[in-house]
Design a protein around this motif. Structure first.
Motif, mmCIF file in Angstrom:
data_model
loop_
_atom_site.group_PDB
_atom_site.id
_atom_site.type_symbol
_atom_site.label_atom_id
_atom_site.label_comp_id
_atom_site.label_asym_id
_atom_site.label_seq_id
_atom_site.Cartn_x
_atom_site.Cartn_y
_atom_site.Cartn_z
ATOM 1 N N ASP A 112 0.862 -1.272 0.024
ATOM 2 C CA ASP A 112 0.178 0.081 -0.050
ATOM 3 C C ASP A 112 0.759 1.189 0.115
ATOM 4 O O ASP A 112 0.567 2.369 -0.672
ATOM 5 C CB ASP A 112 -0.938 0.101 1.207
ATOM 6 C CG ASP A 112 -1.951 -1.102 1.239
ATOM 7 O OD1 ASP A 112 -2.125 -1.434 -0.139
ATOM 8 O OD2 ASP A 112 -2.627 -1.388 1.997
ATOM 9 N N ALA A 115 2.110 1.810 -3.629
ATOM 10 C CA ALA A 115 0.867 2.333 -4.522
ATOM 11 C C ALA A 115 0.735 3.729 -4.031
ATOM 12 O O ALA A 115 0.456 4.674 -4.921
ATOM 13 C CB ALA A 115 -0.377 1.333 -3.959
ATOM 14 N N GLN A 119 0.844 7.009 -6.636
ATOM 15 C CA GLN A 119 -0.243 7.793 -6.668
ATOM 16 C C GLN A 119 0.038 9.440 -6.548
ATOM 17 O O GLN A 119 -0.228 10.142 -7.467
ATOM 18 C CB GLN A 119 -1.130 7.655 -5.761
ATOM 19 C CG GLN A 119 -2.347 8.683 -5.725
ATOM 20 C CD GLN A 119 -3.131 8.372 -7.011
ATOM 21 O OE1 GLN A 119 -3.198 7.814 -7.651
ATOM 22 N NE2 GLN A 119 -4.158 9.574 -7.145
ATOM 23 N N TYR A 190 -9.655 7.482 -5.592
ATOM 24 C CA TYR A 190 -8.677 6.626 -5.411
ATOM 25 C C TYR A 190 -8.716 5.904 -3.936
ATOM 26 O O TYR A 190 -8.258 4.677 -3.654
ATOM 27 C CB TYR A 190 -7.354 7.252 -5.794
ATOM 28 C CG TYR A 190 -6.212 6.147 -5.476
ATOM 29 C CD1 TYR A 190 -5.849 5.497 -6.434
ATOM 30 C CD2 TYR A 190 -5.348 6.394 -4.242
ATOM 31 C CE1 TYR A 190 -4.808 4.679 -6.072
ATOM 32 C CE2 TYR A 190 -4.170 5.524 -4.262
ATOM 33 C CZ TYR A 190 -3.897 4.733 -5.039
ATOM 34 O OH TYR A 190 -2.876 3.810 -4.892
ATOM 35 N N GLU A 193 -11.767 3.820 -3.313
ATOM 36 C CA GLU A 193 -11.766 2.183 -4.049
ATOM 37 C C GLU A 193 -10.433 1.530 -3.686
ATOM 38 O O GLU A 193 -10.820 0.138 -3.691
ATOM 39 C CB GLU A 193 -11.486 2.737 -5.672
ATOM 40 C CG GLU A 193 -12.574 3.241 -6.351
ATOM 41 C CD GLU A 193 -13.381 2.383 -6.414
ATOM 42 O OE1 GLU A 193 -13.211 1.304 -7.238
ATOM 43 O OE2 GLU A 193 -14.738 2.599 -6.462
ATOM 44 N N ASN A 194 -9.424 1.974 -2.993
ATOM 45 C CA ASN A 194 -8.379 0.974 -2.815
ATOM 46 C C ASN A 194 -8.035 1.127 -1.151
ATOM 47 O O ASN A 194 -7.188 -0.014 -1.064
ATOM 48 C CB ASN A 194 -7.089 1.723 -3.601
ATOM 49 C CG ASN A 194 -7.334 1.670 -4.881
ATOM 50 O OD1 ASN A 194 -6.960 0.290 -5.364
ATOM 51 N ND2 ASN A 194 -7.512 2.723 -5.405
ATOM 52 N N PHE A 195 -8.571 1.770 -0.268
ATOM 53 C CA PHE A 195 -8.386 1.683 1.089
ATOM 54 C C PHE A 195 -9.491 1.371 1.855
ATOM 55 O O PHE A 195 -9.432 0.771 2.941
ATOM 56 C CB PHE A 195 -7.495 2.755 1.531
ATOM 57 C CG PHE A 195 -6.057 2.934 0.618
ATOM 58 C CD1 PHE A 195 -5.266 2.142 1.508
ATOM 59 C CD2 PHE A 195 -5.857 3.474 -0.462
ATOM 60 C CE1 PHE A 195 -3.736 2.185 0.790
ATOM 61 C CE2 PHE A 195 -4.560 3.264 -0.946
ATOM 62 C CZ PHE A 195 -3.458 2.881 -0.346
ATOM 63 N N LYS A 198 -11.243 -1.956 2.043
ATOM 64 C CA LYS A 198 -10.300 -3.083 2.513
ATOM 65 C C LYS A 198 -9.972 -2.682 3.904
ATOM 66 O O LYS A 198 -9.709 -3.912 4.643
ATOM 67 C CB LYS A 198 -9.073 -2.888 1.689
ATOM 68 C CG LYS A 198 -7.840 -3.711 1.812
ATOM 69 C CD LYS A 198 -6.653 -3.670 0.861
ATOM 70 C CE LYS A 198 -6.153 -2.366 0.873
ATOM 71 N NZ LYS A 198 -4.837 -2.458 -0.194
#
Length: 236
Positions: A112, A115, A119, A190, A193-195, A198
């Motif tokens: 992460d 990533a 970003q 972003y 969607e990604n953190f 999850k």
């Protein structure tokens, strides 16, 4: 006389248009290409000048310090999980299930971090690890040691994941609830969607583990319960 007034009006409008176009890359390119100074062109094309031709837009200047604080938090948690995995992988503890759990969390936090760094650079920023960017959601509790028992390690991991979830929420909030100039919908999307999802799932899983193991250990000798729970973690 009419011709003079028309020329003056045209000149005034042209100067206003040029002043407005200073903030656009196209005007910067025209200025650079018309210059005869090689050093100016070199600085422009290598990105070493203060050119407007960059990847920064929307509210990235407003949110970027919060993202860098979140990157620091992810890296710190990755290191903590790695220490926990090493602790439970020793011959004294010999808990391969717990080792697998914390190694996975360490790898995930590190991935992460990578990533998030990509970003930031994609949006025209540079991650500076020599500067600490702190935010209220990224401050972690200081600990003297990570050599804890199985149940306390789950509680520690749950606290870590809640801090990471709060950090992602903080970045999302800063990118969303701001003035028009500071708002950054792309970065908010972003993070969402990604953190956010999850992190919520990880918090749910670890809270279940902690509560289940706490119930199993309410016996005079919990060693068998801990062993069976470790066997369960190996299969996950």
């Amino acid at each position: 006389m009419k011709l003079f007034v028309a020329l003056a009006l045209f000149a005034g409008l042209s100067s206003i248009a040029l002043a407005k176009n200073e903030e656009y890359c196209q005007n910067t390119v025209v200025t650079a290409c018309s210059s005869s100074t090689f050093s100016a062109l070199t600085g422009f094309f290598t990105g070493k000048s203060n050119s407007i031709c960059n990847a920064r837009f929307a509210g990235i200047d407003h949110v970027e310090p919060e993202v860098q604080a979140y990157i620091n938090s992810q890296l710190t948690k990755s290191y903590d999980y790695l220490l926990l995995a090493t602790h439970f992988n020793s011959y004294q503890k010999n808990r391969p299930g717990f080792q697998k759990l914390y190694q996975g969390l360490s790898d995930r936090s590190f991935d992460d971090s990578i990533a998030l760094i990509k970003q930031v650079t994609r949006r025209g920023g540079v991650v500076d690890f020599n500067t600490r960017h702190e935010s209220p959601a990224s401050v972690s509790t200081k600990r003297n040691t990570l050599e804890v028992d199985e149940l306390h390690s789950l509680a520690l991991a749950l606290d870590n994941e809640k801090q990471l979830a709060s950090g992602a929420t903080h970045v999302h909030s800063r990118a969303t609830h701001a003035t028009d100039a500071d708002r950054d919908p792309e970065l908010a999307h972003y993070i969402e969607e990604n953190f956010l999802g999850k992190q919520a799932e990880t918090v749910r899983k670890l809270s279940g583990y902690a509560n289940d193991l706490a119930k199993l250990m309410k016996v005079p000798d919990p060693s068998l319960s801990v062993y069976l729970f470790d066997e369960y973690l190996q299969k996950q």
